[in-house]
Write a protein that holds these residues in place. Sequence first.
Motif, PDB file in Angstrom:
ATOM      1  N   TYR A   1      -5.551   2.792  -5.153  1.00 58.44           N
ATOM      2  CA  TYR A   1      -5.891   2.608  -3.744  1.00 58.44           C
ATOM      3  C   TYR A   1      -7.213   3.310  -3.455  1.00 58.44           C
ATOM      4  CZ  TYR A   1      -4.676   7.413  -2.363  1.00 58.44           C
ATOM      5  OH  TYR A   1      -4.649   8.781  -2.229  1.00 58.44           O
TER       6      TYR A   1
ATOM      7  N   SER B   1      -5.112  -1.509  -1.483  1.00 65.02           N
ATOM      8  CA  SER B   1      -4.363  -1.180  -2.702  1.00 65.02           C
ATOM      9  C   SER B   1      -4.326  -2.368  -3.653  1.00 65.02           C
ATOM     10  CB  SER B   1      -2.928  -0.765  -2.350  1.00 65.02           C
ATOM     11  OG  SER B   1      -2.224  -1.832  -1.726  1.00 65.02           O
TER      12      SER B   1
ATOM     13  N   PHE C   1       0.830  -1.210   0.000  1.00 64.70           N
ATOM     14  CA  PHE C   1       0.000   0.000   0.000  1.00 64.70           C
ATOM     15  C   PHE C   1       0.856   1.248   0.000  1.00 64.70           C
ATOM     16  CE2 PHE C   1      -2.442   3.430   1.793  1.00 64.70           C
ATOM     17  CZ  PHE C   1      -3.716   3.271   1.264  1.00 64.70           C
TER      18      PHE C   1
END
Length: 241
Positions: free
Chosen positions: A145, A131, A95
Amino acid sequence: MRIVKLSPQSVAFPSPEAALRDPNGLLAIGGDLTPSRLLAAYERGIFPWYSPGEAILWWSPDPRAVMFPNEYHTSRSLKRFLRSAPFRITLNHDFAAVISACAQRPDEGTWIGEEVQRAYLQLHRMGYAHSVEVWRGEELVGGLYGVAQGALFCGESMFSRTTNASKCALMAFCHHFASYGGELIDCQVLNAHTARLGARDIPRHQFLQLLSNLQRKVLAPGCWLPQVVPPQLVEPPSPTN
């Protein structure tokens, strides 16, 4: 109508219907990016968007750009491209790298500053933000994301460092999300790129009604576990005689 200044003592937001028409959707100013305030915003169809170093601005535009996962448009050229299996696509593997790459997009300006990155990384660690990563070998070449709200996913940003990477990220996510019970992706404001992929505008009041219904739904177990996501849509089986 006027812009509401948020109280530091409360995470309450005014009604999205009170947002300005010009600039479209501007609702409130101030506050912070604590998890409680961010989640309170997304629960009401509101999102932050502002320049680093300036006061936080909160938005709820009308109309609202959305994508129904089964309406993702896969062009013939993208289908041909996918036959070469150029990418590996994962969910929730990195992420921090995805949001950092989104912050470096020239066409996005600098709105995803360090404060925003820290805030959404915290939401990710709490299990709310997710994500999608697109890999070419060991190189991260695309991704997206956003924040989950039940069967609705609030997309925040995507990036691409090579041809078709962001398209493949969104396509793979649409299929994955729908297969676990996801029904709608919030794209916030329509642009040429998302429109070509199947996003469309709906009235804000319709979006808010969908949000209210979908955020109560629970996805099938395992949806947000870190995993490899199939890079292409599963074609329907051919009819048999």
